[in-house]
Scaffold this active site. Structure first.
Site, PDB file in Angstrom:
ATOM      1  N   LEU A 176       0.821  -1.205   0.000  1.00  0.00           N
ATOM      2  CA  LEU A 176       0.000   0.000   0.000  1.00  0.00           C
ATOM      3  C   LEU A 176       0.857   1.257   0.000  1.00  0.00           C
ATOM      4  O   LEU A 176       1.880   1.336   0.675  1.00  0.00           O
ATOM      5  CB  LEU A 176      -0.912   0.031   1.230  1.00  0.00           C
ATOM      6  CG  LEU A 176      -1.834  -1.173   1.441  1.00  0.00           C
ATOM      7  CD1 LEU A 176      -2.762  -0.898   2.616  1.00  0.00           C
ATOM      8  CD2 LEU A 176      -2.619  -1.495   0.187  1.00  0.00           C
ATOM      9  N   LYS A 230       8.197  -7.564   0.303  1.00  0.00           N
ATOM     10  CA  LYS A 230       7.794  -6.219   0.734  1.00  0.00           C
ATOM     11  C   LYS A 230       8.977  -5.399   1.207  1.00  0.00           C
ATOM     12  O   LYS A 230       9.173  -4.245   0.784  1.00  0.00           O
ATOM     13  CB  LYS A 230       6.738  -6.328   1.839  1.00  0.00           C
ATOM     14  CG  LYS A 230       6.391  -5.002   2.528  1.00  0.00           C
ATOM     15  CD  LYS A 230       5.805  -3.994   1.537  1.00  0.00           C
ATOM     16  CE  LYS A 230       5.583  -2.634   2.206  1.00  0.00           C
ATOM     17  NZ  LYS A 230       4.603  -2.664   3.284  1.00  0.00           N
ATOM     18  N   ASN A 234      10.621  -1.934  -0.494  1.00  0.00           N
ATOM     19  CA  ASN A 234      10.824  -0.690   0.233  1.00  0.00           C
ATOM     20  C   ASN A 234      12.300  -0.309   0.287  1.00  0.00           C
ATOM     21  O   ASN A 234      12.662   0.866   0.177  1.00  0.00           O
ATOM     22  CB  ASN A 234      10.258  -0.803   1.651  1.00  0.00           C
ATOM     23  CG  ASN A 234       8.757  -0.583   1.687  1.00  0.00           C
ATOM     24  OD1 ASN A 234       8.149  -0.250   0.675  1.00  0.00           O
ATOM     25  ND2 ASN A 234       8.161  -0.764   2.843  1.00  0.00           N
ATOM     26  N   PHE A 275      10.730   8.387  -8.073  1.00  0.00           N
ATOM     27  CA  PHE A 275      11.589   8.323  -6.895  1.00  0.00           C
ATOM     28  C   PHE A 275      12.995   8.861  -7.174  1.00  0.00           C
ATOM     29  O   PHE A 275      13.940   8.521  -6.475  1.00  0.00           O
ATOM     30  CB  PHE A 275      11.661   6.893  -6.335  1.00  0.00           C
ATOM     31  CG  PHE A 275      10.393   6.457  -5.656  1.00  0.00           C
ATOM     32  CD1 PHE A 275      10.228   6.605  -4.290  1.00  0.00           C
ATOM     33  CD2 PHE A 275       9.343   5.926  -6.384  1.00  0.00           C
ATOM     34  CE1 PHE A 275       9.053   6.232  -3.666  1.00  0.00           C
ATOM     35  CE2 PHE A 275       8.160   5.548  -5.775  1.00  0.00           C
ATOM     36  CZ  PHE A 275       8.013   5.702  -4.413  1.00  0.00           C
ATOM     37  N   CYS A 286       6.887   3.366   7.342  1.00  0.00           N
ATOM     38  CA  CYS A 286       7.276   2.136   6.641  1.00  0.00           C
ATOM     39  C   CYS A 286       8.744   2.113   6.243  1.00  0.00           C
ATOM     40  O   CYS A 286       9.508   1.284   6.737  1.00  0.00           O
ATOM     41  CB  CYS A 286       6.396   1.939   5.406  1.00  0.00           C
ATOM     42  SG  CYS A 286       4.693   1.497   5.793  1.00  0.00           S
TER      43      CYS A 286
END
Length: 474
Positions: A176, A230, A234, A275, A286
């Protein structure tokens, strides 16, 4: 229990059994992840029960109120509470016994005494679900955890589940983006399932049937891979941000422009432009937590190259805050004592009120401690920031924040700030001096409006007419 170790990507899923009864879903934990997942599952047509131990949170959710800002979520919750597809309770056992698939969505904060993830809530929730099973149940971990956690949780499930039921635990990481969480849940770009037997995979295919039918890929893999997906995603995004910020420092030394450089390398499809905006760096609940937890776990496993990389990424990111502070000091001639500083932004990113590890508030507080009179404005995060940093002053709107300011700092790239009229704002400030901590402003537009512009990674400077007047004076 057999696990599937092969890696498969499926585009067209097999049809679900027509006579299969509709799955009922419980979601354990109603924080940011859990509340969003519960509401989205109800939107997809499932009967969903959200579980939390906090009665006040349950009462608020039943009214469609959430304790954070996420576009579209309150209305989605209200709609499905009204339809009866979504309910909330503090009775975990009743929720589990009324459901078939149980999503673990509790928090995994950074441990208070190390960079490790604190897994107490995950352990407790998993054990409670397993012990409460009244019929066969699939337990699905969605929380972000260190690699190896799921294997240990399987042992907890084996110990706690009643002998008469079939209980299986798999991992299904979430991806998310704050501000886009509802859309990301309803329309994911991939579905990852770790450690699923055919029985478990069939049930999760039914849960994600709408997404899979639209062509979203399903990646079926082992538990460790699913856990690492995940945090690796990140970590990569954090690395990309820190890379461009390191290059921004080089651009300043070489008199180059990092924004143009990022555009140029972003055209390479192997790199991409997203990014690659140099600026204040990342924050939130996160990325900082996840890269530190990955660093800690990699050290435990002896993967020291990953440790060194993540440590450098983290250090570069934290250094950006000091660079913005130093830039502000230089712009004001070396001191911020008694300077009126307008800080635009408190949330760690736009479209959220999340101020956890917020670079903007960190800079604002540091300038306040140096004697500046700081006024903060954020379109959504003002109340949240005020509770965390009560010594700062807060404005209710953009105009009030900048009025009589000696310097304006843009530290969160809200559209309201990016699209602001520099001429109108220039009439309100004491001095037309701006530090663009996110490199999000149209530089020439602001300079043409008479502003002295300071940014990261390219030549900072005054408007042309001010440069000319200084040259004449010299």
């Amino acid at each position: 229990m057999k696990t599937k170790n092969a890696h498969h990507i499926h585009i067209a899923p097999p049809p679900a059994e027509e006579d299969a009864a509709p799955l009922r879903i419980s979601v354990i934990g109603t924080g940011y992840l859990g509340a969003t997942h519960a509401a989205a599952m109800a939107e997809l047509g499932f009967d969903v029960i959200g579980v939390d131990m906090d009665p006040s949170k349950i009462a608020a959710l039943e009214r469609g109120e959430v304790p954070f800002f996420e576009p579209g979520l309150p209305s989605l919750i209200s709609r499905h509470v009204a339809t009866g597809k979504l309910s909330f309770t503090t009775d975990l056992k009743a929720a589990v016994q009324a459901s078939d698939v149980h999503f673990i969505c509790v928090g995994t904060p950074q441990h208070p005494s190390s960079h490790a993830a604190d897994l107490r809530f995950v352990d407790t929730a998993t054990r409670a679900v397993a012990a409460s099973l009244g019929h066969d149940g699939l337990i699905v971990g969605k929380s972000t955890v260190p690699v190896g956690t799921a294997a240990r949780l399987r042992e907890i499930v084996s110990e706690a589940a009643p002998a008469a039921v079939h209980a299986e635990l798999v991992w299904n990481p979430e991806f998310l983006r704050e501000g886009m969480a509802v859309e990301d849940t309803l329309h994911p770009d991939r579905v990852v399932i770790g450690g699923a037997s055919p029985w478990a995979e069939e049930r999760l295919r039914r849960v994600y049937d709408a997404a899979l039918a639209s062509g979203v890929p399903l990646i079926s893999c082992d538990l460790p891979t699913a856990e690492l997906v995940k945090v690796s995603a990140n970590a990569f995004l954090a690395t990309k941000i820190s890379f461009i910020n390191a290059i921004a420092g080089l651009c300043e030394k070489a008199d180059a422009d990092v924004a143009v450089l990022a555009d140029a390398i972003g055209y390479d499809p192997r790199i991409g432009r997203r990014f690659l905006n140099a600026g204040l760096g990342f924050g939130g609940g996160c990325l900082p937590k996840d890269i530190r937890a990955l660093m800690h776990r990699a050290g435990e496993l002896g993967a020291y190259s990953a440790v060194k990389l993540m440590q450098q990424v983290d250090e570069i990111n934290m250094d950006q805050r000091q660079r913005v502070i130093d830039l502000t000091l230089r712009a004001l001639g070396g001191s911020v004592l008694n300077a009126r500083v307008a800080v635009l932004g408190a949330a760690f990113k736009p479209d959220t009120d999340d101020v956890r590890d917020s670079p903007a508030l960190n800079v604002a507080a540091a300038l306040h401690l140096r004697g500046a009179m700081v006024t903060v404005f954020d379109p959504a995060a003002g109340p949240t920031a005020g509770r965390l940093y009560p010594t700062l002053s807060y404005a209710d709107d953009l105009e009030s924040a900048v009025r009589s300011a000696d310097i304006v700092l843009v530290l969160t790239e809200w559209d309201e700030f990016r699209n602001a009229d520099p001429t109108r704002l220039g009439a309100l400030v004491e001095r037309r001096l701006v530090v663009d901590g996110r490199n999000c402003l149209p530089v020439e537009t602001w300079r043409d409006a008479g502003w002295e512009y300071w940014g990261l990674g390219h030549t900072s400077g005054a408007p042309r007419e001010l440069v000319a007047s200084r040259a004449r004076a010299a």
